[in-house]
Design a protein around this motif. Structure first.
Motif, PDB file in Angstrom:
ATOM      1  N   PHE A 152      14.449  94.246 -64.702  1.00 61.55           N
ATOM      2  CA  PHE A 152      13.918  95.615 -64.670  1.00 61.55           C
ATOM      3  C   PHE A 152      12.994  95.868 -65.850  1.00 61.55           C
ATOM      4  O   PHE A 152      11.981  96.555 -65.745  1.00 61.55           O
ATOM      5  N   GLN A 153      13.342  95.288 -66.994  1.00 61.17           N
ATOM      6  CA  GLN A 153      12.532  95.500 -68.185  1.00 61.17           C
ATOM      7  C   GLN A 153      11.225  94.709 -68.110  1.00 61.17           C
ATOM      8  O   GLN A 153      10.163  95.187 -68.523  1.00 61.17           O
ATOM      9  N   TYR A 154      11.326  93.506 -67.566  1.00 61.70           N
ATOM     10  CA  TYR A 154      10.130  92.673 -67.420  1.00 61.70           C
ATOM     11  C   TYR A 154       9.081  93.381 -66.563  1.00 61.70           C
ATOM     12  O   TYR A 154       7.904  93.443 -66.928  1.00 61.70           O
ATOM     13  N   VAL A 155       9.513  93.909 -65.426  1.00 64.60           N
ATOM     14  CA  VAL A 155       8.586  94.590 -64.510  1.00 64.60           C
ATOM     15  C   VAL A 155       7.887  95.747 -65.215  1.00 64.60           C
ATOM     16  O   VAL A 155       6.686  95.966 -65.068  1.00 64.60           O
ATOM     17  N   GLU A 156       8.630  96.474 -66.027  1.00 62.71           N
ATOM     18  CA  GLU A 156       8.076  97.613 -66.762  1.00 62.71           C
ATOM     19  C   GLU A 156       7.088  97.148 -67.820  1.00 62.71           C
ATOM     20  O   GLU A 156       6.020  97.732 -68.010  1.00 62.71           O
ATOM     21  N   MET A 157       7.424  96.066 -68.495  1.00 63.61           N
ATOM     22  CA  MET A 157       6.600  95.579 -69.604  1.00 63.61           C
ATOM     23  C   MET A 157       5.269  95.003 -69.151  1.00 63.61           C
ATOM     24  O   MET A 157       4.268  95.128 -69.859  1.00 63.61           O
ATOM     25  N   VAL A 158       5.231  94.376 -67.989  1.00 63.50           N
ATOM     26  CA  VAL A 158       3.993  93.712 -67.556  1.00 63.50           C
ATOM     27  C   VAL A 158       3.139  94.603 -66.661  1.00 63.50           C
ATOM     28  O   VAL A 158       2.122  94.142 -66.121  1.00 63.50           O
ATOM     29  N   GLU A 187      -3.134  89.532 -65.573  1.00 65.98           N
ATOM     30  CA  GLU A 187      -3.225  88.124 -65.206  1.00 65.98           C
ATOM     31  C   GLU A 187      -2.167  87.758 -64.162  1.00 65.98           C
ATOM     32  O   GLU A 187      -1.033  88.242 -64.210  1.00 65.98           O
ATOM     33  N   ASP A 188      -2.549  86.883 -63.241  1.00 68.12           N
ATOM     34  CA  ASP A 188      -1.638  86.495 -62.151  1.00 68.12           C
ATOM     35  C   ASP A 188      -0.339  85.877 -62.665  1.00 68.12           C
ATOM     36  O   ASP A 188       0.706  86.009 -62.017  1.00 68.12           O
ATOM     37  N   TRP A 232       1.649  86.783 -64.781  1.00 68.79           N
ATOM     38  CA  TRP A 232       2.692  87.752 -65.079  1.00 68.79           C
ATOM     39  C   TRP A 232       3.311  88.348 -63.825  1.00 68.79           C
ATOM     40  O   TRP A 232       4.339  89.025 -63.900  1.00 68.79           O
ATOM     41  N   ARG A 233       2.704  88.108 -62.671  1.00 67.95           N
ATOM     42  CA  ARG A 233       3.247  88.665 -61.434  1.00 67.95           C
ATOM     43  C   ARG A 233       4.618  88.055 -61.151  1.00 67.95           C
ATOM     44  O   ARG A 233       4.836  86.858 -61.352  1.00 67.95           O
ATOM     45  N   LEU A 234       5.524  88.878 -60.682  1.00 62.83           N
ATOM     46  CA  LEU A 234       6.908  88.451 -60.502  1.00 62.83           C
ATOM     47  C   LEU A 234       7.027  87.272 -59.540  1.00 62.83           C
ATOM     48  O   LEU A 234       7.896  86.411 -59.709  1.00 62.83           O
ATOM     49  N   VAL A 235       6.141  87.205 -58.529  1.00 64.08           N
ATOM     50  CA  VAL A 235       6.207  86.106 -57.560  1.00 64.08           C
ATOM     51  C   VAL A 235       5.906  84.761 -58.218  1.00 64.08           C
ATOM     52  O   VAL A 235       6.240  83.706 -57.663  1.00 64.08           O
ATOM     53  N   ASN A 236       5.276  84.801 -59.385  1.00 71.22           N
ATOM     54  CA  ASN A 236       4.936  83.565 -60.085  1.00 71.22           C
ATOM     55  C   ASN A 236       5.917  83.237 -61.217  1.00 71.22           C
ATOM     56  O   ASN A 236       5.663  82.333 -62.008  1.00 71.22           O
ATOM     57  N   ARG A 237       7.020  83.983 -61.285  1.00 71.06           N
ATOM     58  CA  ARG A 237       7.983  83.771 -62.354  1.00 71.06           C
ATOM     59  C   ARG A 237       9.291  83.182 -61.833  1.00 71.06           C
ATOM     60  O   ARG A 237       9.647  83.338 -60.660  1.00 71.06           O
ATOM     61  N   GLU A 238      10.014  82.554 -62.735  1.00 70.26           N
ATOM     62  CA  GLU A 238      11.347  82.042 -62.415  1.00 70.26           C
ATOM     63  C   GLU A 238      12.375  83.100 -62.807  1.00 70.26           C
ATOM     64  O   GLU A 238      12.424  83.540 -63.957  1.00 70.26           O
ATOM     65  N   VAL A 239      13.176  83.524 -61.830  1.00 70.97           N
ATOM     66  CA  VAL A 239      14.179  84.565 -62.068  1.00 70.97           C
ATOM     67  C   VAL A 239      15.567  83.961 -61.858  1.00 70.97           C
ATOM     68  O   VAL A 239      15.833  83.325 -60.840  1.00 70.97           O
ATOM     69  N   ASP A 240      16.448  84.181 -62.831  1.00 73.74           N
ATOM     70  CA  ASP A 240      17.801  83.620 -62.748  1.00 73.74           C
ATOM     71  C   ASP A 240      18.810  84.665 -63.209  1.00 73.74           C
ATOM     72  O   ASP A 240      18.737  85.163 -64.340  1.00 73.74           O
ATOM     73  N   SER A 241      19.739  85.009 -62.318  1.00 78.09           N
ATOM     74  CA  SER A 241      20.803  85.971 -62.636  1.00 78.09           C
ATOM     75  C   SER A 241      20.257  87.284 -63.181  1.00 78.09           C
ATOM     76  O   SER A 241      20.773  87.837 -64.164  1.00 78.09           O
ATOM     77  N   GLY A 242      19.208  87.754 -62.560  1.00 80.47           N
ATOM     78  CA  GLY A 242      18.655  89.047 -62.954  1.00 80.47           C
ATOM     79  C   GLY A 242      17.817  89.033 -64.217  1.00 80.47           C
ATOM     80  O   GLY A 242      17.497  90.095 -64.762  1.00 80.47           O
TER      81      GLY A 242
END
Length: 339
Positions: free
Chosen positions: A137-143, A148-149, A151-161
């Protein structure tokens, strides 16, 4: 584990609450402080700090981090007074530049810090760092303001929230979070008398900034506008309603090249749906009054909006309307000198 701060850390990160507490003993009020000898020295440093943020210093020596107690106090006080100066000016574009400057300055220091110190700074900004990750939730707010592409969530590795980031990315996130926090805090509510006392310093900054804008962009030269902007302007002055995207592109472009907000509003007088209060609000918002100073869309966005028209040979060499304007103005200036 609580990280022990050194004296030089107060100078490097003057936004920390520990840094602000460090200078509390100087005076009870800003008005009292600026009348003292240390206050006058700090004011000079604050003016230099704002000048650096506005790009007014042609040459600047690399930052030397002070380690002596008195010097550190002056450094922190200079940061605090720089915020007071831009608050008195109440110009969102200047405020935004100071926030970016302070965030970039802290970023340079963070690059050399160990993980414990870096996490301490991040925590002070409300970033819950754990190793190399931050809460989703904080990452989405910060970026949200980072385009730049990568930083988009679809391009990130997410583990246990939690979103995984590397060391360099963490530094960038801290920088962006600091910029956003500083922008939210400003302008400060400064007593009118204090702003009146600071008027000589404010005039120096304002005059130098205006001269720099003219130097960078020169006088507004409509003949050097890119075809896309010319087309929007022609439609507007011809009494044709233009799209929201067109209005945004035109207003941001004219603001970026130094046109006064009142001059921009006057251009919209011929629009069929012209409303002076609404137009002024929109122009001020795009110009930075609402918290963010906007830059005109690049060529790719102009194509997406269907605003890229009448391309010429310069268009093929640039990727932004502002670059077109700079290039054509230089060409025009060279032609005039040659003639």
């Amino acid at each position: 584990m609580k990280v022990a701060l050194e004296l030089k850390d107060f100078a490097k990160y003057p936004f920390l609450k520990e840094s602000q507490q460090f200078i509390r003993e100087y005076a009870d009020t800003i008005g009292d402080f600026i009348g003292t000898n240390p206050g006058k020295i700090a004011l000079k440093r604050a003016t230099g700090r704002v000048s650096d943020a506005l790009g007014l210093q042609e040459e600047k020596a690399p930052d030397r981090v002070p380690t002596e107690r008195f010097e550190v106090k002056l450094e922190v006080a200079g940061y605090a007074l720089a915020r007071v100066l831009v608050s008195c000016q109440d110009d969102r574009s200047i405020i935004d530049r100071l926030c970016r400057y302070e965030a970039a300055r802290a970023f340079r220091y963070l690059l050399d810090e160990d993980d414990d110190k870096k996490e301490m700074v991040a925590s002070s900004l409300g970033i819950h760092v754990s190793g190399r990750s931050v809460p989703l939730f904080q990452y989405v707010e910060m970026v949200s303001g980072m385009r730049e592409d990568r930083w988009r969530l679809v391009n990130r590795e997410v583990d246990s929230g939690r979103v995984q980031v590397n060391r360099d990315e963490m530094n960038e996130l801290i920088r962006e979070q600091l910029r956003v926090i500083l922008a939210r805090q400003l302008p400060l509510k400064v007593p009118g008398q204090v702003c009146a006392d600071l008027q000589p310093y404010l005039e120096l900054i304002t005059t130098a900034y205006q001269e720099r804008l003219i130097e960078d962009m020169g006088e507004v030269e409509e003949g050097s506008f890119p075809p896309c902007i010319q087309a929007i302007l022609t439609a507007l002055t011809g009494g044709t309603n233009i799209t929201h995207a067109g209005r945004f592109a035109l207003t941001a472009f004219l603001h970026n090249i130094g046109m006064d907000k009142n001059q921009i509003v006057e251009l919209y007088c011929r629009a069929p749906d012209f409303d002076v209060s609404k137009t002024l609000y929109q122009v001020e918002h795009i110009s930075g009054r609402g918290g963010t100073e906007y830059t005109a869309p690049g060529c790719a966005s102009m194509r997406t909006f269907g605003l890229c028209v009448n391309r010429d040979e310069i268009c093929g060499k640039v990727n932004h309307p502002l670059n077109y304007y700079r290039r054509k103005k230089k060409r025009s200036s060279f032609t005039q000198r040659s003639g």
